[in-house]
Design an enzyme around this catalytic site. Sequence first.
Site, mmCIF file in Angstrom:
data_model
loop_
_atom_site.group_PDB
_atom_site.id
_atom_site.type_symbol
_atom_site.label_atom_id
_atom_site.label_comp_id
_atom_site.label_asym_id
_atom_site.label_seq_id
_atom_site.Cartn_x
_atom_site.Cartn_y
_atom_site.Cartn_z
ATOM 1 N N GLU A 79 0.800 -1.224 0.000
ATOM 2 C CA GLU A 79 0.000 0.000 0.000
ATOM 3 C C GLU A 79 0.827 1.265 0.000
ATOM 4 O O GLU A 79 0.401 2.306 -0.474
ATOM 5 C CB GLU A 79 -1.005 0.007 1.167
ATOM 6 C CG GLU A 79 -0.535 0.611 2.460
ATOM 7 C CD GLU A 79 0.486 -0.202 3.245
ATOM 8 O OE1 GLU A 79 0.652 0.106 4.426
ATOM 9 O OE2 GLU A 79 1.127 -1.120 2.714
ATOM 10 N N VAL A 80 2.047 1.212 0.533
ATOM 11 C CA VAL A 80 2.904 2.386 0.619
ATOM 12 C C VAL A 80 4.306 1.989 0.165
ATOM 13 O O VAL A 80 4.767 0.891 0.439
ATOM 14 C CB VAL A 80 2.974 2.912 2.083
ATOM 15 C CG1 VAL A 80 3.947 4.065 2.197
ATOM 16 C CG2 VAL A 80 1.604 3.336 2.561
ATOM 17 N N ASP A 81 4.960 2.903 -0.524
ATOM 18 C CA ASP A 81 6.317 2.634 -0.991
ATOM 19 C C ASP A 81 7.199 3.821 -0.623
ATOM 20 O O ASP A 81 7.655 4.562 -1.483
ATOM 21 C CB ASP A 81 6.297 2.391 -2.505
ATOM 22 C CG ASP A 81 7.643 1.962 -3.042
ATOM 23 O OD1 ASP A 81 8.457 1.447 -2.265
ATOM 24 O OD2 ASP A 81 7.878 2.153 -4.243
ATOM 25 N N ASP A 82 7.419 4.006 0.693
ATOM 26 C CA ASP A 82 8.217 5.136 1.175
ATOM 27 C C ASP A 82 9.674 5.038 0.744
ATOM 28 O O ASP A 82 10.216 5.933 0.127
ATOM 29 C CB ASP A 82 8.184 5.216 2.706
ATOM 30 C CG ASP A 82 6.818 5.574 3.228
ATOM 31 O OD1 ASP A 82 6.070 6.264 2.518
ATOM 32 O OD2 ASP A 82 6.490 5.164 4.354
ATOM 33 N N THR A 83 10.303 3.941 1.102
ATOM 34 C CA THR A 83 11.732 3.782 0.849
ATOM 35 C C THR A 83 12.027 2.655 -0.131
ATOM 36 O O THR A 83 13.173 2.446 -0.487
ATOM 37 C CB THR A 83 12.472 3.475 2.161
ATOM 38 O OG1 THR A 83 11.999 2.232 2.679
ATOM 39 C CG2 THR A 83 12.260 4.577 3.189
ATOM 40 N N ARG A 84 11.007 1.944 -0.518
ATOM 41 C CA ARG A 84 11.110 0.796 -1.430
ATOM 42 C C ARG A 84 11.852 -0.382 -0.804
ATOM 43 O O ARG A 84 12.143 -1.368 -1.463
ATOM 44 C CB ARG A 84 11.775 1.211 -2.737
ATOM 45 C CG ARG A 84 11.320 0.357 -3.883
ATOM 46 C CD ARG A 84 11.436 1.023 -5.205
ATOM 47 N NE ARG A 84 10.234 1.837 -5.385
ATOM 48 C CZ ARG A 84 10.112 2.752 -6.306
ATOM 49 N NH1 ARG A 84 11.077 2.985 -7.129
ATOM 50 N NH2 ARG A 84 9.005 3.438 -6.413
ATOM 51 N N THR A 85 12.138 -0.321 0.482
ATOM 52 C CA THR A 85 12.902 -1.361 1.162
ATOM 53 C C THR A 85 12.154 -2.686 1.209
ATOM 54 O O THR A 85 12.705 -3.731 0.869
ATOM 55 C CB THR A 85 13.268 -0.904 2.594
ATOM 56 O OG1 THR A 85 13.923 0.361 2.518
ATOM 57 C CG2 THR A 85 14.167 -1.898 3.283
ATOM 58 N N THR A 86 10.900 -2.656 1.627
ATOM 59 C CA THR A 86 10.126 -3.907 1.735
ATOM 60 C C THR A 86 9.836 -4.487 0.360
ATOM 61 O O THR A 86 9.941 -5.688 0.157
ATOM 62 C CB THR A 86 8.788 -3.687 2.456
ATOM 63 O OG1 THR A 86 8.759 -2.424 3.090
ATOM 64 C CG2 THR A 86 8.551 -4.712 3.500
#
Length: 98
Positions: A79-86
């Site tokens: 749902e969220v892609d803040d840092t793309r880490t996950t």
Amino acid sequence: VDRVKEFNPDVIIAIGGGGFIPARMLRTQIRKPILAVSLELYDDDTGEKGQRVKKVQWFDETSGVGKEVRGKRVLIMDEVDDTRTTLKYCVEEVMKTN
């Protein structure tokens, strides 16, 4: 939805918990199976970002829909892609095991 239909994934991987809702809404339109994974980057108690992603739940790659991932077109949803880490972690895990 049109771009996803054009991509034509064989399966959707939903990163929980937030990826479940958009994946389910999209499934209504494209009629593809959903696999659920749970990855943790933020501490639920403190809300603080951890040093690395923790794999909490993963799908069985040897049976059911899980065995349909190998060599197939996969759409990974969060749902969220803040840092793309996950998202990056999930993509790397799918590629490593399939």
